[in-house]
Design a protein around this motif. Structure first.
Motif, mmCIF file in Angstrom:
data_model
loop_
_atom_site.group_PDB
_atom_site.id
_atom_site.type_symbol
_atom_site.label_atom_id
_atom_site.label_comp_id
_atom_site.label_asym_id
_atom_site.label_seq_id
_atom_site.Cartn_x
_atom_site.Cartn_y
_atom_site.Cartn_z
ATOM 1 N N HIS A 27 -85.066 -48.169 1.934
ATOM 2 C CA HIS A 27 -85.450 -47.849 0.545
ATOM 3 C C HIS A 27 -84.535 -48.325 -1.159
ATOM 4 O O HIS A 27 -84.906 -47.533 -1.375
ATOM 5 C CB HIS A 27 -86.551 -46.310 0.440
ATOM 6 C CG HIS A 27 -86.979 -46.183 1.234
ATOM 7 N ND1 HIS A 27 -87.055 -44.728 2.346
ATOM 8 C CD2 HIS A 27 -88.222 -46.592 2.095
ATOM 9 C CE1 HIS A 27 -87.821 -44.281 2.731
ATOM 10 N NE2 HIS A 27 -88.755 -45.709 2.521
ATOM 11 N N ALA A 32 -87.421 -43.139 -6.510
ATOM 12 C CA ALA A 32 -87.953 -42.188 -5.255
ATOM 13 C C ALA A 32 -87.574 -40.933 -6.562
ATOM 14 O O ALA A 32 -86.487 -40.788 -7.542
ATOM 15 C CB ALA A 32 -86.215 -42.641 -4.242
ATOM 16 N N TRP A 78 -96.319 -38.620 5.964
ATOM 17 C CA TRP A 78 -95.270 -39.180 6.819
ATOM 18 C C TRP A 78 -95.332 -40.506 6.032
ATOM 19 O O TRP A 78 -96.272 -40.834 5.736
ATOM 20 C CB TRP A 78 -95.944 -39.166 8.051
ATOM 21 C CG TRP A 78 -96.007 -38.405 9.021
ATOM 22 C CD1 TRP A 78 -96.884 -37.925 9.824
ATOM 23 C CD2 TRP A 78 -95.034 -38.173 9.890
ATOM 24 N NE1 TRP A 78 -96.082 -36.328 10.217
ATOM 25 C CE2 TRP A 78 -94.812 -36.528 10.313
ATOM 26 C CE3 TRP A 78 -93.410 -38.530 9.700
ATOM 27 C CZ2 TRP A 78 -94.291 -36.639 11.628
ATOM 28 C CZ3 TRP A 78 -92.521 -37.957 11.006
ATOM 29 C CH2 TRP A 78 -92.635 -37.640 11.434
ATOM 30 N N THR A 79 -94.150 -41.242 5.643
ATOM 31 C CA THR A 79 -93.880 -41.762 5.221
ATOM 32 C C THR A 79 -94.304 -43.810 6.452
ATOM 33 O O THR A 79 -94.359 -43.419 7.414
ATOM 34 C CB THR A 79 -92.901 -42.832 4.758
ATOM 35 O OG1 THR A 79 -91.407 -42.765 6.087
ATOM 36 C CG2 THR A 79 -92.112 -41.102 3.934
ATOM 37 N N THR A 81 -92.531 -45.602 7.432
ATOM 38 C CA THR A 81 -90.854 -46.107 8.428
ATOM 39 C C THR A 81 -90.655 -44.905 8.368
ATOM 40 O O THR A 81 -89.383 -44.967 9.084
ATOM 41 C CB THR A 81 -90.294 -45.945 6.716
ATOM 42 O OG1 THR A 81 -90.036 -45.169 5.989
ATOM 43 C CG2 THR A 81 -90.324 -47.548 5.782
ATOM 44 N N ILE A 139 -101.550 -47.814 -1.466
ATOM 45 C CA ILE A 139 -100.447 -47.009 -2.201
ATOM 46 C C ILE A 139 -100.961 -46.686 -3.784
ATOM 47 O O ILE A 139 -101.988 -47.471 -4.136
ATOM 48 C CB ILE A 139 -99.794 -47.831 -1.828
ATOM 49 C CG1 ILE A 139 -100.033 -49.242 -2.106
ATOM 50 C CG2 ILE A 139 -99.400 -48.300 -0.128
ATOM 51 C CD1 ILE A 139 -98.838 -50.504 -2.473
ATOM 52 N N GLY A 151 -95.646 -46.563 -3.177
ATOM 53 C CA GLY A 151 -94.834 -45.548 -1.377
ATOM 54 C C GLY A 151 -95.163 -44.771 -1.492
ATOM 55 O O GLY A 151 -95.633 -43.697 -2.429
ATOM 56 N N ALA A 152 -94.735 -42.979 -0.767
ATOM 57 C CA ALA A 152 -94.416 -41.906 -0.815
ATOM 58 C C ALA A 152 -94.446 -41.246 -2.033
ATOM 59 O O ALA A 152 -94.835 -40.563 -2.414
ATOM 60 C CB ALA A 152 -93.345 -41.380 -0.124
ATOM 61 N N THR A 153 -93.677 -42.280 -3.033
ATOM 62 C CA THR A 153 -92.871 -41.218 -4.098
ATOM 63 C C THR A 153 -94.748 -41.587 -5.528
ATOM 64 O O THR A 153 -94.609 -40.846 -5.611
ATOM 65 C CB THR A 153 -92.047 -41.986 -4.932
ATOM 66 O OG1 THR A 153 -90.770 -42.119 -3.693
ATOM 67 C CG2 THR A 153 -91.844 -41.369 -5.998
ATOM 68 N N SER A 155 -97.535 -41.146 -4.099
ATOM 69 C CA SER A 155 -98.393 -41.360 -3.532
ATOM 70 C C SER A 155 -98.045 -39.204 -4.109
ATOM 71 O O SER A 155 -98.565 -38.379 -4.546
ATOM 72 C CB SER A 155 -98.377 -40.704 -1.970
ATOM 73 O OG SER A 155 -99.466 -42.181 -1.229
#
Length: 168
Positions: A27, A32, A78-79, A81, A139, A151-153, A155
């Motif tokens: 990443h 993040a 889950w990401t 990646t 996303i 991405g995950a952040t 979300s």
């Protein structure tokens, strides 16, 4: 585990975010929360994700656990990646300007406090789609000045803001 750290920054409730360096394994350059992988002693214990998030926050940005009140967690995810992330939510015990941020130079290029009001402002949020392999994933994207948070952040921020909105 990561720490979604809320604090009073210049009179506004804000969220601490980091921009990862280009030297990290995963990443690179992305926005993040402070966080990372669990150590062996943090695995398979009930408070393991909290310990990981607090330890990684201190290592990455220099804020000791004694200045953070953990108030809960968000659902893990889950990401694409392949990482399982447990978001822990904490509140800084004093004003953010009284906390010395010491970014770990190999991992953290920059830190910033983003007011929740900025994240909730019209035009800041968008739902986009990104293809990974054969799957087109939705996303959550926040654009704050030159910072693209996704991405995950993205979300986790969406989940946090939705929960804050529900409780008023």
């Amino acid at each position: 585990a990561v720490l979604a750290l809320l604090g009073d920054h210049d009179g506004e409730i804000s969220l601490l975010l980091t921009r990862r360096t280009e030297m990290v394994d995963h990443h690179k350059g992305q926005m993040a929360f402070p966080g990372g992988k669990s150590e062996p002693e943090e695995r398979d214990v009930p408070d393991g994700p909290v310990r990981t998030a607090l330890r990684e926050t201190e290592e990455q940005v220099g804020i000791p656990p004694s200045q953070i009140e953990v108030v809960g967690s968000l659902p893990g995810l889950w990401t694409v990646t392949g990482f399982w992330v447990t978001p822990i939510v904490g509140i800084l015990s004093g004003p953010a300007h009284e906390v010395e941020i010491r970014a770990q130079a190999m991992e953290i290029a920059e830190t910033l406090w983003i007011p929740l009001a900025r994240l909730q402002a019209p035009g800041t949020y968008a739902r986009e789609y990104r293809k990974f392999g054969e799957v087109n994933y939705p996303i959550h994207v926040y654009q704050v000045d030159q910072y693209r948070i996704w991405g995950a952040t993205g979300s986790m921020i969406k989940n946090l803001l939705d929960r804050i909105e529900r409780v008023g």
